[in-house]
Design a protein around this motif. Structure first.
Motif, PDB file in Angstrom:
ATOM      1  N   ARG A 395      38.836 -14.751   1.139  1.00  0.00           N
ATOM      2  CA  ARG A 395      39.192 -13.567   0.339  1.00  0.00           C
ATOM      3  C   ARG A 395      39.099 -13.952  -1.130  1.00  0.00           C
ATOM      4  N   GLY A 397      37.189 -12.704  -5.305  1.00  0.00           N
ATOM      5  CA  GLY A 397      36.631 -11.705  -6.207  1.00  0.00           C
ATOM      6  C   GLY A 397      35.556 -12.294  -7.080  1.00  0.00           C
ATOM      7  N   SER A 417      35.584  -7.323  -5.231  1.00  0.00           N
ATOM      8  CA  SER A 417      36.433  -8.107  -4.337  1.00  0.00           C
ATOM      9  C   SER A 417      35.809  -8.108  -2.950  1.00  0.00           C
TER      10      SER A 417
END
Length: 799
Positions: A395, A397, A417
C-alpha cells in the motif's frame, strides 16, 4: 516429437526392471573413543558408492555398535557424526562377519557454553541432480541472504533481483522447498532482510526432477533455513554497517534449540538501507531527433524481519514442523530525471524539462507453513505433506511533477494511491517408497490457489485544480489455480542410475480489469512434462570417483500477474510500463551433460530450446513517437547453448578456492513489430572464490566475477564485474567474530547498454551504489551438554 518424449518417459517408469543385488545380510560397525570407550548415540549413514540415492541409517547402542542389513561385498561410504567428536568418513566393503569393522572417533574440542564441531566441507558439491552450496564461508562476510547469493560462484544476479543459473531465463526461488510466487523485486527485498547465518544450505537444481513444479525453466534455487539441529540452545547476535555513497545498518539475533526431540528457531532482524541508481540513456525519436535522459533515484528503506520454526518428533515415526516468516518494509524512492530533446542534424536543443517522482511503499509479507513426515522404513521410504499460506500487501502512493524550462510553460503534476494484495495457498503430498531390488518410486500431488487484487486511484493537478486521471486509475483482479500430479521412478543397473518421471499440470488463470476499461482474459490448459536422469560411474582418478550425468527436462514459464496486468504504470512523461493480458506461456526443453569428481561438479554442457518465448520489449507509441511503452510479448523461439567449467581445491587446509567459467550463446528467431527478428549473442562469465586461513583465528577471503558481452533480454551489455575482499578474526574464545569487508572494491559493477530492435534504438549507462566498505560483529552463544549426545532419537534423516 513431444509425444515421443512423453511416451519415452512413461516407458521408463513402467518398464524399469527389478535388477537383483543378492540377499541382504548383517553388516556391523563399532565406534570407539581414542581411549577405547564406546561412542554412544552416534549417527551413521551408509551410502552406496554406485548409487548415492541408496542410503541406510543407524545409531550406535550403549556398546558403540550399529548394524545394517545390506548386500555383501558392495562398496559403501560410511559417515559417522556425534556431538563432541570429529566426523568420520571411510570407504568400506560390506561383509557378514561377527566382529564387523571397528573405527576410532577422536574427540573434538568441547567447551562449556559453546561447542565447535567442524568438518572439511566443500563450498560446492554435486548430489545426484542438484548442486549443494555450503553458505558458511560466505555468510561470515555477508550482511544478508541476498549478498550470499551474489557471492556464490556460478549464481548471477541482475540489478532487478533476478537470479540466473545456466540460462538467460531467471531461476525460481524456493524457501524450505516452497516456491515464492512473488516478483523479483519482492523476493529481493525479502532476501535482503534474511540474516546470512540463518541459512543451512542452498540447493541449486538446474534441471529439477518431476517432483518439482514445472514452472522453473531457468532452474530452481532452494534456500534451506537452519533449524535446531545441534543438541542444546545455540544462537548468535549480530550488528554491522556498510558505507557507499549511502549507508546500510543492521542488527539481529538468531536462536536455535534442540531438546528431547523438539527443535525450534527464531530469527529477528532490523535493517536501515539506502541505495542509489543512476541511469543515463539516449533514444532516437526519429531520424533527426533524440531524447537524452539523466535519471538519479535513491531508495531509502527500513525493514523488520521475523522468522520462526518449531519441530516435533512424534510417536510411531511421525514428525511435525511449523515455520513462518513476517516482514515489514517501509520504502521511499525519490527520482529526478532531466530530459533533453535535440535535433541531430543541427545539435539544437528543442526541449528541456525536469521530471521528479516520489514513491512511498509499505509492504507487509506473512507466510505460515505446516509440514508432516512419516518414516516408513530405514531405507528412505517416507510420506510427507506440506501446507502453506502466503500474504503480501503493498500500500502506498506516488507524486510526480514536471517542470518545463524550454519552452517555458506551466508545470504539470499529479498524485495517486495504490493497494495491491496477494493471497497464496498451497498444499501437497509426496510419497517416496523403496521397493525390493533397489527400485525407488516417488509420486505426489499438489494444488495452489492464488488471488491478486490491484487498485490505483490517480489525479492530475492543473492550476491547483484536482481532476481524475482516467488513464492511470485502475482496478485489476487476477486468480490462478494450478493442480499437479507426478510419478517418478529410479533404479540402479550395475554402474548406471536411471531416473524417469512424468508430471501433469492443469493451469487455470483468469484476469479481469474493471477500470479504466472492462477487459478480461482466461487461460485453461493441461500439459505434460517428462523428465529423464541418467548417471554412470565413469572411472577412478587418483582415488576419486569420476561420474557422468545426462538430464532431459521439459518445463513451462507462466507470465505472472505483473506481466499480465494491462494497467499503464507511469515512469516518466516519455516512458510507460504496461502488462500484456494476451501473453502466452513459454515452453523449454533442456538437455544437459555434466561430470563431477568426488561429488564436486567440474563440467557441464547443455542446450535450451524455448518456443513462444516472452521477454521485456520496448515499443514506440504509434501516435506519439516521443513516448515509449515497456511491456512483454511473445517473440518466437530461442536456442540457447551453454557450457560450464568448475575447478576447486576443497577446504581442509589453510587455503582453498573455487574458480569457474560459463559461456552462453543465444539465437533468437521470430517477429518484432511484425517484422522478422534475428538476434544472436554470446556471453562469457568468469567467477571465483578464495579463502586463506591466516592463523587459527583469522581468515581472508576474496570473490568476484566478470561478464563479457553480457545480455539482459535484448539489451546488449558492456563488460562488467565485481571484486570483493574481506578479513575476519575471532575473539573471546572464538565466540566473537569481527569482519571487515570491501564490496565492489574497483567500482566496476556497472554496465553500458545498447538496444537496437525494430524502430527502437537506445544506448545508455546504468550504475548503482555497489562499492561499499563495512564492519560486521557476530557473537555466538550456546549451552550444550556433552552427555546429551546419547540421545538415541536424534537421527539424521535423508534429504
Amino acid at each position: 516429437m513431444q509425444h515421443r518424449s512423453w511416451l519415452f518417459a512413461l516407458l521408463l517408469i513402467t518398464c524399469t526392471s527389478y535388477t537383483a543385488f543378492g540377499q541382504n545380510s548383517p553388516f556391523r560397525i563399532r565406534l570407539r573413543e581414542t581411549g577405547g570407550q564406546p561412542v554412544i548415540g552416534a549417527n551413521l549413514q551408509l551410502i552406496d558408492a554406485s548409487d548415492t540415492t541408496r542410503r541406510v541409517y543407524a545409531v550406535t547402542d550403549t556398546a558403540g555398535r550399529a548394524q545394517f542389513m545390506v548386500p555383501v561385498a558392495r562398496n559403501y561410504q560410511l559417515r559417522a557424526t556425534s556431538v563432541g567428536y570429529k566426523p568420520l568418513l571411510r570407504n568400506v566393503v560390506s561383509a557378514n562377519t561377527p566382529e564387523g569393522l571397528t573405527f576410532v572417533m577422536p574427540s573434538d574440542n568441547v567447551m562449556l557454553q559453546a561447542v565447535s564441531v567442524t568438518a572439511a566441507k566443500p563450498l560446492v558439491r554435486q548430489e545426484d541432480d542438484k548442486t549443494i552450496v555450503d553458505p558458511e564461508p560466505i555468510a561470515n562476510t555477508s550482511t544478508s541472504a541476498y549478498e550470499i547469493m551474489e557471492k556464490t560462484p556460478g549464481l548471477f544476479l541482475d540489478p532487478d533481483g533476478n537470479v540466473y543459473l545456466s540460462s538467460t531465463t531467471p531461476a525460481t526461488i524456493y524457501i524450505n522447498g516452497r516456491e515464492q510466487k512473488m516478483s523479483a523485486a519482492d523476493i529481493a527485498t525479502m532476501l535482503k532482510s534474511l540474516p546470512p547465518n540463518s541459512i543451512a544450505r542452498m540447493e541449486i537444481l538446474r534441471t529439477p526432477s518431476a517432483r518439482y513444479d514445472a514452472s522453473g525453466s531457468g532452474g530452481v534455487v532452494n534456500i534451506i533455513l537452519k533449524k535446531g539441529v545441534k543438541i542444546g540452545m545455540t544462537g548468535s547476535a549480530n550488528a554491522g554497517f556498510n558505507q557507499g555513497r549511502f549507508g546500510n545498518q543492521f542488527a539481529g539475533v538468531n536462536i536455535n534449540n534442540n531438546n528431547n526431540g523438539r527443535t525450534s528457531y527464531l530469527n529477528l532482524n532490523y535493517t536501515l538501507r539506502n541505495n542509489y541508481e543512476k541511469v543515463q540513456s539516449s533514444r532516437k525519436f526519429s531520424a533527426d531527433s533524440a531524447l537524452a535522459q539523466n535519471a538519479y533515484t535513491t531508495y531509502p528503506a527500513q525493514i523488520f524481519y521475523a522468522g520462526y520454526g518449531l519441530g516435533f518428533e512424534l510417536p510411531k515415526k511421525w514428525e511435525l514442523n511449523l515455520d513462518g516468516r513476517f516482514s515489514w518494509n517501509g520504502a521511499t524512492s525519490e527520482s529526478t530525471n532531466n530530459n533533453l530533446i535535440s535535433r541531430l542534424s543541427t545539435g539544437k536543443l528543442v526541449s528541456d524539462n525536469l521530471n521528479t517522482v516520489t514513491n512511498r511503499n509499505n509492504v507487509v509479507s506473512f507466510s505460515q507453513g505446516v509440514a508432516t513426515k512419516y518414516r516408513i522404513d530405514s531405507a528412505g521410504s517416507e510420506l510427507t505433506t506440506d501446507m502453506s499460506y502466503n500474504f503480501i500487501g503493498n500500500r502506498g502512493g506516488q507524486e510526480y511533477n514536471t517542470q518545463y524550462r524550454l519552452p517555458e510553460r506551466p508545470a504539470t503534476m499529479g498524485e495517486g494511491s495504490f493497494d495491491n494484495q496477494r493471497h497464496l495457498f498451497a498444499a501437497q503430498v509426496d510419497l517416496r517408497y523403496k521397493l525390493m531390488k533397489g527400485l525407488m518410486l516417488e509420486t505426489g500431488a499438489k494444488t495452489s490457489i492464488q488471488n491478486f487484487t490491484s487498485n490505483g486511484d490517480y489525479v492530475n493537478i492543473v492550476g491547483g485544480v484536482r481532476k481524475p486521471d482516467l488513464a492511470r486509475t485502475n482496478a485489476f483482479d487476477y486468480r490462478e489455480n494450478i493442480n499437479a500430479a507426478y510419478l517418478q521412478a529410479s533404479q540402479t543397473f550395475g554402474a548406471f542410475v536411471l531416473k524417469g518421471g512424468l508430471r501433469m499440470e492443469n493451469t487455470n488463470m483468469v484476469g479481469h480489469q474493471r477500470i479504466p476499461a472492462d477487459t478480461s482474459f482466461a487461460i485453461h490448459r493441461t500439459d505434460l512434462f517428462p523428465y529423464v536422469f541418467l548417471s554412470r560411474r565413469l572411472m577412478k582418478i587418483a582415488g576419486f570417483d569420476l561420474r557422468g550425468y545426462l538430464v532431459y527436462r521439459r518445463s513451462i514459464t507462466r507470465p505472472t500477474y505483473d506481466y499480465l496486468n494491462p494497467f499503464a504504470r507511469y515512469v516518466d512523461q516519455y516512458l510507460y510500463e504496461t502488462g500484456n493480458p494476451a501473453l502466452r506461456p513459454q515452453f523449454t526443453e533442456n538437455y544437459e551433460v555434466n561430470i563431477s569428481v568426488d561429488e564436486r561438479p567440474i563440467f557441464a554442457v547443455g542446450r535450451n530450446y524455448t518456443r513462444d518465448i516472452f521477454t521485456n520489449v520496448v515499443y514506440q507509441d504509434p501516435v506519439n513517437r516521443s513516448i515509449a511503452v515497456r511491456t512483454y510479448d511473445n517473440l518466437g523461439v530461442n536456442r540457447e547453448t551453454y557450457f560450464r567449467l568448475l575447478g576447486a581445491i576443497p577446504p581442509g587446509k589453510r587455503y582453498f578456492f573455487v574458480v569457474g567459467t560459463q559461456y552462453n550463446y543465444n539465437d533468437y528467431a521470430g517477429l518484432y513489430e511484425n517484422r522478422p527478428l534475428n538476434f544472436q549473442r554470446g556471453s562469457w562469465s568468469f567467477f571465483t572464490f578464495h579463502s586463506f586461513k591466516i592463523d587459527k583465528r583469522s581468515t581472508a577471503t576474496m570473490n568476484g566475477f566478470i561478464r563479457t558481452k553480457g545480455q539482459l533480454q535484448f539489451y546488449e551489455l558492456s563488460n562488467f564485474g565485481m571484486l570483493n575482499l574481506s578479513v575476519n578474526r575471532k575473539f573471546l574464545q572464538d565466540k566473537l567474530l569481527i569482519t571487515l569487508t570491501a564490496n565492489d572494491l574497483l567500482f566496476t559493477n556497472y554496465y553500458r547498454f545498447t538496444l537496437q530492435q525494430g524502430t527502437v534504438a537506445a544506448t545508455g549507462l546504468r550504475r548503482n551504489d555497489t562499492r561499499r566498505f563495512g564492519l560486521t560483529l557476530r557473537y555466538n552463544f550456546g549451552i550444550r551438554k556433552r552427555e546429551e549426545r546419547v540421545n538415541m532419537f536424534n537421527i539424521e534423516t535423508p534429504q
